[in-house]
Design a protein around this motif. Structure first.
Motif, short mmCIF file in Angstrom:
data_model
loop_
_atom_site.label_atom_id
_atom_site.label_comp_id
_atom_site.label_asym_id
_atom_site.label_seq_id
_atom_site.Cartn_x
_atom_site.Cartn_y
_atom_site.Cartn_z
N ARG A 44 -51.91 3.28 36.92
CA ARG A 44 -52.98 1.94 37.97
C ARG A 44 -53.97 1.66 37.67
NH1 ARG A 44 -47.96 -0.21 40.71
NH2 ARG A 44 -49.33 -1.40 41.60
N VAL A 86 -49.96 -7.23 39.01
CA VAL A 86 -49.68 -7.17 39.99
C VAL A 86 -51.24 -8.48 41.05
CG1 VAL A 86 -50.15 -5.21 40.84
CG2 VAL A 86 -48.80 -7.02 42.28
N ALA B 201 -43.99 -5.08 45.53
CA ALA B 201 -45.43 -4.62 45.46
C ALA B 201 -46.06 -4.04 43.74
CB ALA B 201 -46.55 -4.48 46.19
N LEU B 202 -44.97 -3.01 44.05
CA LEU B 202 -45.27 -1.90 42.93
C LEU B 202 -44.19 -1.68 41.38
CD1 LEU B 202 -45.58 1.77 45.06
CD2 LEU B 202 -47.22 0.20 43.81
N HIS B 203 -45.02 -1.28 40.97
CA HIS B 203 -43.32 -1.80 39.46
C HIS B 203 -42.48 -1.03 39.56
CE1 HIS B 203 -46.48 1.68 38.54
NE2 HIS B 203 -45.36 2.45 38.04
N TYR B 211 -41.79 6.67 45.69
CA TYR B 211 -43.89 7.55 45.42
C TYR B 211 -43.70 8.24 46.63
CZ TYR B 211 -44.02 4.87 50.11
OH TYR B 211 -44.44 4.88 51.41
N ASN B 240 -43.47 -6.08 41.47
CA ASN B 240 -45.24 -6.75 40.81
C ASN B 240 -45.46 -8.14 41.55
OD1 ASN B 240 -45.91 -4.93 39.06
ND2 ASN B 240 -45.44 -5.39 37.05
N TYR B 241 -44.45 -8.35 42.87
CA TYR B 241 -45.04 -9.36 43.84
C TYR B 241 -44.81 -8.62 45.16
CZ TYR B 241 -43.09 -14.05 44.29
OH TYR B 241 -43.11 -15.89 44.09
N ILE B 242 -46.27 -10.17 45.60
CA ILE B 242 -46.31 -9.06 47.13
C ILE B 242 -46.18 -10.68 47.56
CG2 ILE B 242 -48.01 -8.88 48.93
CD1 ILE B 242 -49.68 -7.41 46.27
#
Lengths: 274, 495
Positions: A44, A86, B201-203, B211, B240-242
């Motif tokens: 990332r 993102v 938020a993460l992939h 994580y 990938n969505y905040i």
């Protein structure tokens, strides 16, 4: 999602990508960044957004080939998709009508500077911009910057475009000539350090957009910590823009080198595989 | 959220349970020794980041352990479970040999049984309330091991049961974050018939389960299986969505979302703010574990790097500290140390993690506190100065306050330091909602029973409310939020 629509080479190593992402195109503001990941084995990494077209639903990214991740991104062609994208992340630039703004960009730092220059101009400021690079091939987005600036000075180390000299020489000329109300600098850490020292001498409020190492980019890891005014801040959620006169650039430069050996090794392995 | 005592009694009175109770005398049951979890030998397991330490019970071990449970009239164990699993019922199904029914019982109230069976601090929860501990002064029934056994059995059987759900009501709700709180919330809401989307938020989906917690304690394949079950039930996931950034809450309302559950986690890692702490080679446990667990940094074919240390100090005494120090061993540290300012008795880590860490060769430097770090000419940490601590009177946490001992300072060679002293709430999502009430620490203020925030259609739970807790408490929040959001949305649509 995240499909590459256009790819333009500014030079061998600097590439502009227009990427489809309607949500980010709509919600991003000048100063925001995105985190990308290329491929399932990718890392990332952050890139500041260089522009957006909410109607087309695209954002613009400018990337300089530095190591594995930037090489993987540049290897993508129109029609390919970025695995993960993102954003928008970070606090946007505070844009207001303040008078005369001096904007200074070094190298690919000119790309994230462009939307800020545009926003300050649209907010009714006088904007004078200094863009700088090692040589003429590395000067990017000159026409776009000119479109939104009242005056532009181009500086190159070798004098192959504009004037010969460092970004600070162009900045000082303007500062001595007219009253500057605020300064914004974006570029390599070393350039921001010296630009910041210059404006401190003249007492001009200055914002710098920092390019720290990040993993998640959402405040979770703390890899991007930086000392500002003696306090530890996270570039991703507290920044990326900070009062440049308060930033400990020496510590930042040291931290940017934190994975130098690992990055070198990874690049060698990547090049061998090609 | 306790189970109805009448319902529990009714279930207990079912013929099959009465029959089991009469089959074996309690005296015989209490004579059985508590089962020992089979483990991978320390010498082998320290070589692998991804080989699970606990190997799980065999069928005969599980049947025997299940027989220890006396199926109490008043099952106090359930009171110790934040998600109110009907513990005697699932254990008796194991004793009976109906393992799939045991697994189905777990899933009545727990969306992630294979996870909880591995990471819950059972010794502080259900097992601490077990009759064996309470009245017999014997080791409790191994509820956690049995939970894991039933969940694993179902997964390996290929006959995973998808819990029943109400017919779709067409109402869209969103969960923000995809950690344990959100997953528990999503599991319940989809059962109530809602159209649930989880935004991450993460992939990767899973939050701290992916994580944070290493694979030697919780394999990703276990988490993925539980996620697949939620997908099969109809939960949708967006990576990938905040929420609040990628789109605003307002945008989502316009898209028809009527309820929001905010479980965005305790993002910001805390540091100690001591000299030299920003040197290279000093990182948060979040960063260290994210690089290794989420990004696979220890593997050659992954691009993400991780710094490896020979002399690794991990600051803290919680589960995250244990995960970090054991990861450092697996990445080749010759000396891996826990540095904790209180004594081992006050350590918040699960007892099993401390035991495993010791078996693997982790050094425990308790009653020690870092004062300062030193770095080499390149800025990489090379040493640290500490002092020894004594314990004074109890502080606000009820634990004895650590006090520095004068003149006890000493230095230690280190080349990697992982700071695991806790986290602060992530401001990313709350900062997008100016009307949302937060505490001075940045946690979201909720009605404790309902988990409802100051914005009535927004509920919240997990670390963004608690500031730093466990997987299972987060899941309990998710379940409570689901129940109350359901009631709220139903009463709203009836008006």
């Amino acid at each position: 999602m995240n499909k590459i629509i256009e790819k333009t080479y500014f030079s061998d190593k600097v590439v502009k990508l227009v990427v489809e992402n309607p949500l980010i195109a709509k919600s991003r503001k000048p100063g925001n960044f995105v985190i990308l990941r290329i491929g399932e084995d990718g890392e990332r990494f952050p890139l500041t957004i260089a522009g957006a077209d909410p109607v087309r639903g695209t954002i613009t990214l400018v990337v300089q080939i530095m190591g594995v991740s930037s090489s993987k991104l540049v290897a993508l062609e129109p029609g390919d998709c970025i695995t993960d994208l993102v954003g928008p992340l970070g606090k946007p630039t505070h844009i207001g009508k303040i008078g005369t703004v001096l904007a200074a960009g070094g190298g690919v730092g000119v790309a994230p500077l462009l939307p800020i220059v545009e926003a300050f101009k649209k907010a009714g400021n006088r904007v004078v911009t200094v863009i700088a690079a090692r040589n003429k091939d590395l000067i990017i987005l000159e026409d776009e910057i000119r479109k939104w600036s009242d005056e532009v000075i181009v500086m190159t180390d070798d004098g192959s475009n504009g004037r010969q000299g460092l970004v600070t020489a162009g900045m000082e000329e303007i500062i001595q000539r007219e009253k500057i109300d605020e300064c914004i600098v974006i570029g390599p850490a070393i350039m921001m350090k010296f630009a910041s020292m210059l404006t401190k001498k003249y007492n001009i409020p200055t914002q710098a957009s920092l390019n720290s190492i990040m993993v998640d980019g959402t405040g979770m890891c703390g890899a991007c910590r930086v000392t500002v005014g003696g306090k530890t801040k996270f570039t991703c959620v507290d920044g990326p823009e900070f009062d440049a006169h308060q930033v400990n650039f020496d510590e930042m430069l040291m931290r940017l080198g934190g994975y130098l050996q690992e990055e070198k090794r990874a690049t060698e392995i990547y090049l061998q595989k090609l | 959220m306790s189970l109805n005592p009448e319902y529990l009694k009714e279930e207990r009175n079912q013929a099959w349970r009465a029959e089991l109770r009469s089959k074996t005398k309690n005296k015989e049951r209490t004579q059985i020794e508590r089962v020992k979890m089979p483990e991978l030998a320390p010498m082998i397991r320290v070589k692998y980041q991804d080989r699970e330490v606990n190997m799980g019970l065999e069928l005969d071990q599980a049947l025997k352990e299940a027989t220890r449970c006396m199926d109490c009239v008043n099952p106090t164990c359930i009171e110790g479970c934040p998600v109110s699993i009907n513990i005697p019922k699932f254990i008796k199904y194991i004793e009976k040999g109906d393992i799939l029914l045991a697994a189905a019982t777990l899933k009545e109230t727990n969306a992630l049984p294979a996870v909880c069976g591995r990471v819950c601090p059972q010794e502080k929860q259900c097992e601490s309330k077990c009759f064996y501990v309470d009245k017999l002064d014997k080791p409790s029934v191994a509820i956690g091991h049995l939970e894991r056994f039933a969940a694993d059995y179902e997964r390996n059987s290929g006959a995973a049961n998808i819990p029943e759900k109400a017919s779709p009501n067409g109402i869209k709700v969103a969960a923000v974050g995809s950690g344990p709180a959100s997953l528990a919330f999503a599991g319940d809401m989809v059962k109530y018939g809602y159209d649930v989307t989880v935004f991450e938020a993460l992939h990767e989906i899973g939050g701290v389960l992916k994580y944070g917690i290493p694979e030697f304690r919780l394999p990703n394949s276990v988490v993925d299986f539980e996620l697949e079950n939620l997908r099969k039930m109809g939960v949708k996931f967006e990576t990938n969505y905040i929420v609040g950034r990628t789109s605003s809450f307002e945008d989502l309302r316009e898209e028809g979302y009527q309820g929001f559950f905010i479980a965005s986690g305790a993002g910001l890692p805390r540091f100690m703010d001591i000299p030299g702490e920003n040197s290279n080679g000093i990182l948060s446990s979040n960063e260290y574990l994210t690089r290794v667990n989420l990004m696979g940094a220890a593997m050659d074919d992954k691009d993400t790097p991780v710094l490896k240390g020979k002399y690794v100090a991990v600051i803290g005494g919680g589960n995250t500290a244990m995960d970090s120090v054991r990861t450092a061993l697996r990445l080749g540290a010759s000396r891996a140390m826990i540095i904790y300012r209180r004594s081992e008795a006050e350590m918040p880590a699960r007892i099993e993690e401390v035991k495993h860490a010791k078996e693997e060769g982790v050094e425990f430097m308790t009653l020690c506190n870092p004062l300062e770090y030193f770095a080499d000419e390149k800025g990489r940490v090379s040493g640290m100065r500490l002092n020894r601590m004594g314990l004074g009177e109890p502080d606000s946490s009820g634990r004895r306050r650590p006090m520095p001992i004068e003149g006890s300072e000493f230095e230690l060679d280190v080349d990697l330091v992982v700071v695991a002293v806790g986290v602060s709430p992530n401001p990313l999502v709350p900062s997008c909602l100016p009307d949302l009430k937060v505490t001075k620490w940045g946690t979201i203020v909720v009605d404790e029973d309902k988990m409802q925030s100051s914005i009535s259609e927004m509920f919240a739970g997990g670390d963004i409310v608690r500031g730093g807790a466990t997987v299972i408490l987060a899941m309990g929040d998710g379940r409570r939020a689901a129940e109350n959001m359901h009631n709220y949305l139903q009463s709203k649509s009836n008006n």
